[in-house]
Design a protein around this motif. Structure first.
Motif, mmCIF file in Angstrom:
data_model
loop_
_atom_site.group_PDB
_atom_site.id
_atom_site.type_symbol
_atom_site.label_atom_id
_atom_site.label_comp_id
_atom_site.label_asym_id
_atom_site.label_seq_id
_atom_site.Cartn_x
_atom_site.Cartn_y
_atom_site.Cartn_z
ATOM 1 N N PHE A 1 -3.507 5.651 -1.217
ATOM 2 C CA PHE A 1 -2.666 4.468 -0.989
ATOM 3 C C PHE A 1 -2.964 3.330 -1.968
ATOM 4 O O PHE A 1 -2.438 2.233 -1.810
ATOM 5 C CB PHE A 1 -2.841 3.976 0.453
ATOM 6 C CG PHE A 1 -2.387 4.971 1.480
ATOM 7 C CD1 PHE A 1 -1.048 5.138 1.767
ATOM 8 C CD2 PHE A 1 -3.311 5.772 2.141
ATOM 9 C CE1 PHE A 1 -0.627 6.064 2.710
ATOM 10 C CE2 PHE A 1 -2.905 6.701 3.087
ATOM 11 C CZ PHE A 1 -1.557 6.854 3.369
ATOM 12 N N ARG A 2 -3.843 3.606 -2.943
ATOM 13 C CA ARG A 2 -4.145 2.635 -4.003
ATOM 14 C C ARG A 2 -4.667 1.327 -3.435
ATOM 15 O O ARG A 2 -4.226 0.235 -3.798
ATOM 16 C CB ARG A 2 -2.895 2.376 -4.853
ATOM 17 C CG ARG A 2 -2.316 3.634 -5.485
ATOM 18 C CD ARG A 2 -0.998 3.359 -6.170
ATOM 19 N NE ARG A 2 -0.398 4.579 -6.707
ATOM 20 C CZ ARG A 2 0.814 4.639 -7.243
ATOM 21 N NH1 ARG A 2 1.558 3.550 -7.321
ATOM 22 N NH2 ARG A 2 1.296 5.778 -7.701
ATOM 23 N N ARG A 3 -5.611 1.431 -2.506
ATOM 24 C CA ARG A 3 -6.228 0.245 -1.908
ATOM 25 C C ARG A 3 -7.736 0.407 -1.985
ATOM 26 O O ARG A 3 -8.352 1.032 -1.123
ATOM 27 C CB ARG A 3 -5.794 0.073 -0.446
ATOM 28 C CG ARG A 3 -4.290 -0.090 -0.252
ATOM 29 C CD ARG A 3 -3.933 -0.033 1.215
ATOM 30 N NE ARG A 3 -2.491 0.069 1.409
ATOM 31 C CZ ARG A 3 -1.923 0.648 2.464
ATOM 32 N NH1 ARG A 3 -2.674 1.173 3.412
ATOM 33 N NH2 ARG A 3 -0.605 0.702 2.573
ATOM 34 N N LEU A 4 -8.336 -0.113 -3.030
ATOM 35 C CA LEU A 4 -9.771 0.025 -3.217
ATOM 36 C C LEU A 4 -10.507 -0.940 -2.295
ATOM 37 O O LEU A 4 -10.342 -2.155 -2.387
ATOM 38 C CB LEU A 4 -10.134 -0.250 -4.683
ATOM 39 C CG LEU A 4 -9.529 0.726 -5.706
ATOM 40 C CD1 LEU A 4 -9.935 0.329 -7.114
ATOM 41 C CD2 LEU A 4 -9.970 2.154 -5.402
ATOM 42 N N MET A 5 -11.300 -0.373 -1.394
ATOM 43 C CA MET A 5 -12.065 -1.170 -0.440
ATOM 44 C C MET A 5 -13.399 -0.488 -0.189
ATOM 45 O O MET A 5 -13.525 0.733 -0.310
ATOM 46 C CB MET A 5 -11.322 -1.290 0.907
ATOM 47 C CG MET A 5 -10.000 -2.013 0.855
ATOM 48 S SD MET A 5 -9.196 -2.019 2.481
ATOM 49 C CE MET A 5 -10.377 -2.970 3.436
ATOM 50 N N SER A 6 -14.392 -1.286 0.164
ATOM 51 C CA SER A 6 -15.665 -0.705 0.566
ATOM 52 C C SER A 6 -15.508 -0.064 1.941
ATOM 53 O O SER A 6 -14.607 -0.416 2.712
ATOM 54 C CB SER A 6 -16.745 -1.781 0.618
ATOM 55 O OG SER A 6 -16.458 -2.714 1.649
ATOM 56 N N TRP B 1 -2.137 -12.899 5.836
ATOM 57 C CA TRP B 1 -2.722 -11.881 6.715
ATOM 58 C C TRP B 1 -3.809 -11.146 5.934
ATOM 59 O O TRP B 1 -3.517 -10.275 5.116
ATOM 60 C CB TRP B 1 -1.626 -10.916 7.147
ATOM 61 C CG TRP B 1 -1.981 -10.045 8.316
ATOM 62 C CD1 TRP B 1 -3.105 -10.095 9.072
ATOM 63 C CD2 TRP B 1 -1.172 -8.997 8.859
ATOM 64 N NE1 TRP B 1 -3.066 -9.152 10.064
ATOM 65 C CE2 TRP B 1 -1.881 -8.456 9.953
ATOM 66 C CE3 TRP B 1 0.071 -8.463 8.528
ATOM 67 C CZ2 TRP B 1 -1.380 -7.405 10.713
ATOM 68 C CZ3 TRP B 1 0.568 -7.421 9.289
ATOM 69 C CH2 TRP B 1 -0.149 -6.900 10.370
ATOM 70 N N PRO B 2 -5.076 -11.462 6.180
ATOM 71 C CA PRO B 2 -6.147 -10.912 5.338
ATOM 72 C C PRO B 2 -6.647 -9.536 5.762
ATOM 73 O O PRO B 2 -7.670 -9.067 5.266
ATOM 74 C CB PRO B 2 -7.258 -11.955 5.501
ATOM 75 C CG PRO B 2 -7.076 -12.458 6.892
ATOM 76 C CD PRO B 2 -5.590 -12.440 7.150
ATOM 77 N N GLY C 1 -6.257 -7.927 2.614
ATOM 78 C CA GLY C 1 -4.934 -8.289 2.117
ATOM 79 C C GLY C 1 -4.294 -7.237 1.241
ATOM 80 O O GLY C 1 -3.230 -7.468 0.664
ATOM 81 N N ARG C 2 -4.916 -6.047 1.153
ATOM 82 C CA ARG C 2 -4.415 -5.018 0.235
ATOM 83 C C ARG C 2 -3.286 -4.188 0.835
ATOM 84 O O ARG C 2 -2.586 -3.485 0.109
ATOM 85 C CB ARG C 2 -5.563 -4.099 -0.192
ATOM 86 C CG ARG C 2 -6.673 -4.837 -0.923
ATOM 87 C CD ARG C 2 -7.812 -3.904 -1.286
ATOM 88 N NE ARG C 2 -8.964 -4.635 -1.795
ATOM 89 C CZ ARG C 2 -9.116 -5.001 -3.056
ATOM 90 N NH1 ARG C 2 -8.179 -4.697 -3.928
ATOM 91 N NH2 ARG C 2 -10.185 -5.667 -3.442
ATOM 92 N N SER D 1 -1.059 -8.663 -0.972
ATOM 93 C CA SER D 1 -0.439 -7.667 -1.849
ATOM 94 C C SER D 1 1.076 -7.810 -1.853
ATOM 95 O O SER D 1 1.723 -7.695 -2.900
ATOM 96 C CB SER D 1 -0.826 -6.256 -1.405
ATOM 97 O OG SER D 1 -2.204 -6.043 -1.560
ATOM 98 N N LEU D 2 1.635 -8.064 -0.697
ATOM 99 C CA LEU D 2 3.081 -8.225 -0.615
ATOM 100 C C LEU D 2 3.520 -9.479 -1.372
ATOM 101 O O LEU D 2 4.545 -9.473 -2.066
ATOM 102 C CB LEU D 2 3.504 -8.309 0.854
ATOM 103 C CG LEU D 2 4.913 -7.819 1.201
ATOM 104 C CD1 LEU D 2 5.058 -6.342 0.882
ATOM 105 C CD2 LEU D 2 5.218 -8.065 2.675
ATOM 106 N N MET D 3 2.745 -10.540 -1.241
ATOM 107 C CA MET D 3 3.070 -11.782 -1.949
ATOM 108 C C MET D 3 3.013 -11.585 -3.463
ATOM 109 O O MET D 3 3.816 -12.157 -4.209
ATOM 110 C CB MET D 3 2.095 -12.881 -1.528
ATOM 111 C CG MET D 3 2.225 -13.324 -0.084
ATOM 112 S SD MET D 3 3.677 -14.356 0.204
ATOM 113 C CE MET D 3 3.191 -15.857 -0.641
ATOM 114 N N GLU D 4 2.069 -10.777 -3.919
ATOM 115 C CA GLU D 4 1.897 -10.588 -5.358
ATOM 116 C C GLU D 4 2.990 -9.703 -5.949
ATOM 117 O O GLU D 4 3.488 -9.961 -7.050
ATOM 118 C CB GLU D 4 0.523 -9.960 -5.634
ATOM 119 C CG GLU D 4 -0.644 -10.875 -5.303
ATOM 120 C CD GLU D 4 -1.971 -10.147 -5.369
ATOM 121 O OE1 GLU D 4 -1.969 -8.955 -5.768
ATOM 122 O OE2 GLU D 4 -3.002 -10.742 -5.008
#
Length: 582
Positions: free
Chosen positions: A115-120, A221-222, A226-227, A248-251
């Protein structure tokens, strides 16, 4: 306790190993096809399916820990847990949350690539926990209040709280209050902050204000750092209504596309979808409550199940409620997956069409959907149980561009479906809970099932014992006594029948049927066969009815000492017996 931890450790380790293998394989496949067109959408589908399967596996392991590890017994030994069911429930949910966190921990790398969401891992797990916990807030508040209302000291001070109507009023009042106030609490829980200070945020606020839409704030919405590319609306009352948008939606979206998203969320408020979801929730509670009674109605036809319920052993009770919960869980899954899922998909379509009509064109919404699908891992063809796929949603919006009447047609379709739902649920709920024939229907079902069993085979003491319990519960004392006599004649040393008959002879409201002396003899025989707290309580009641409160106190003390549950009830019994001695 060592057995409990052994089962817990084995269950958790097995789940962790399964998740590591499954999500590890999925991650390798995702890395192999990363960047290839059309392949990640299939992986997204596999990810969701695998996550669902692991959650079912987690539920199975959780059940094993609760039943085989006798979790209820160990929790009952802790202070306050025997008096407040909310603590027991919270502990059980915490245990299940441990299993879910294990799934999320191992799912994180595959989720990040697909899903292209890099998170720890820690952030991914924490975000899932924060996202899902608010679902439990209403349950926690209501359970705590119901526990308080059930305490003897509270009901003694406020007798009106002991009635069923008080619980209904409490449920309705708390639910109404939380419907209004919870959005503000959830906003703080999720750490949402206002978007009005950003350039796009100010334009979005201006758009909402010009539209005359009532809301409290539009917030960042964090969740998931926020990804996640999503937006939402919460709050039925405008003063406590919030629109949530992720970073992400805002960007990714342009201001026109963001207006399409806002118009979509406005559609949910316009059609009062949030309020309808509350109706779905209440409808499920009402009908499932009646359905559970019906399940209990047919259980006496199966004496082996009844013996689990009345045997007095904690493990037997756990197994009984486990078996009882299986059809209820299945019904809940069907209800949410197919009924609520059906409406959620069409509510989303309704909101899409509202946005298209409100903006005068569907293309801002279409462009927003296409971008979300692309940046989320090419998920354009991936539907879910609560959303149509992006392809299906876009196709519908394109049809709306050509057919201005499509919005009206879909609104009529949704309204008709909801009307059918209401008619069915109101009818089923009334019949199951309030209908004049509902109670007699249950008893007729039970009685007929038992009589058929009694007539179709050789004499079965279990069938007559269950029939006696049915008559006992419906206060048909003479019929109950006759059935107990038959059951005892067929099986003189059945402790369940001995115990139940002793209780009837001690407590029957028709005093002419009472026989405390025989009740003591029967109860003593039951205790001699199986010395558990339930039978000890009956023996104590028999002593009390026979005018021997001192012996009743001694016996109930033993019941309290050995009880794994219902400790509060046994203490109330002791107080009653002690009062007789004063």
């Amino acid at each position: 306790m060592p057995v409990f931890f052994l089962i817990l450790t084995a269950s958790w380790a097995t789940l962790a190993f399964s998740c590591r293998l499954g999500f590890g394989s999925l991650l390798r496949n995702a890395l192999r096809v990363e960047g290839l067109p059309g392949r990640t959408g299939n992986l997204a589908d596999r990810y969701h399916r695998m996550t669902g399967r692991k959650k079912i596996l987690a539920l199975g392991f959780f059940t094993a820990v609760v039943y085989l590890g006798d979790l209820k017994y160990w929790l009952g030994r802790l202070p306050l847990f025997s008096d407040f069911s909310v603590f027991e429930g919270a502990a059980g949910l915490g245990l299940f949350l441990l299993f879910l966190c294990t799934i999320w921990y191992f799912a994180c790398p595959a989720h990040a690539v697909i899903f292209r969401r890099l998170m720890s891992r820690s952030s991914f797990v924490a975000s899932n926990v924060k996202l899902n916990l608010p679902i439990l807030f209403p349950w926690a508040v209501l359970s705590f209040l119901f526990d308080l209302m059930s305490m003897k000291a509270v009901t003694a001070a406020f007798p009106f709280l002991a009635g069923g109507m008080a619980h209904v009023l409490c449920f309705v009042s708390v639910l109404a209050a939380m419907m209004v106030l919870m959005p503000a609490f959830i906003r703080k829980w999720w750490g949402c902050t206002s978007l009005q200070d950003s350039i796009k945020g100010r334009e979005m606020v201006s758009f909402l204000d010009r539209s005359g839409f009532g809301y409290r704030d539009i917030v960042r919405w964090p969740i998931f750092e926020g990804r996640m590319m999503t937006a939402a609306i919460m709050g039925i009352v405008p003063r406590f209504r919030y629109i949530l948008v992720t970073d992400s939606l805002m960007e990714v979206l342009s201001i026109e596309e963001l207006k399409g998203v806002l118009a979509h969320e406005m559609g949910h408020a316009k059609y009062r979808h949030l309020l309808v979801y509350v109706v779905f929730f209440i409808g499920f509670i009402v009908v499932s409550y009646g359905a559970s009674d019906l399940v209990f109605a047919v259980l006496p036809a199966f004496p082996s199940f009844v013996s689990l319920l009345t045997g007095g052993e904690s493990s037997g009770l756990s197994l009984f409620y486990l078996l009882f919960s299986i059809p209820m869980l299945f019904a809940m899954a069907v209800y949410f997956r197919f009924i609520i899922g059906f409406f959620m998909r069409h509510f989303e379509r309704q909101a899409d069409l509202f946005a298209a009509r409100f903006l005068g064109t569907a293309y801002p919404v279409i462009n927003a959907l296409e971008k979300i699908a692309f940046y989320s891992g090419n998920t354009r063809d991936l539907p879910s149980w609560h959303h149509f796929s992006v392809r299906e949603r876009v196709d519908c919006l394109l049809r709306a561009e050509r057919d201005a009447g499509l919005v009206r047609k879909h609104n009529r379709f949704v309204a008709s479906c909801f009307a059918v739902y209401l008619i069915f649920m109101v009818s089923a709920g009334y019949f199951a809970n309030l209908g004049t024939g509902s109670e007699s229907f249950r008893y007729r079902v039970m009685e007929q099932a038992l009589l058929d069993r009694a007539e179709s085979g050789p004499p079965d003491p279990g069938v007559y014992g269950a029939l006696a319990m049915l008559y006992h519960e419906s206060e048909r004392w003479e019929d109950a006594l006759s059935a107990y006599e038959t059951a005892l004649r067929l099986e003189p040393d059945n402790p369940v029948t001995l115990n139940n008959m002793a209780w009837l002879l001690s407590t029957a409201t028709e005093r002419g049927l009472r026989d405390p002396v025989r009740a003591v003899n029967l109860a003593e025989k039951a205790v001699a066969l199986e010395r558990n707290p339930v039978y000890l309580d009956t023996l104590a009641e028999a002593y009390y009815a026979a005018g021997n409160p001192d012996e009743a106190v001694a016996v109930i003390e033993e019941a309290i000492e050995n009880a794994k549950d219902r400790v509060g009830y046994y203490r109330e019994q002791r107080e009653k017996f002690v009062e007789e001695l004063r």
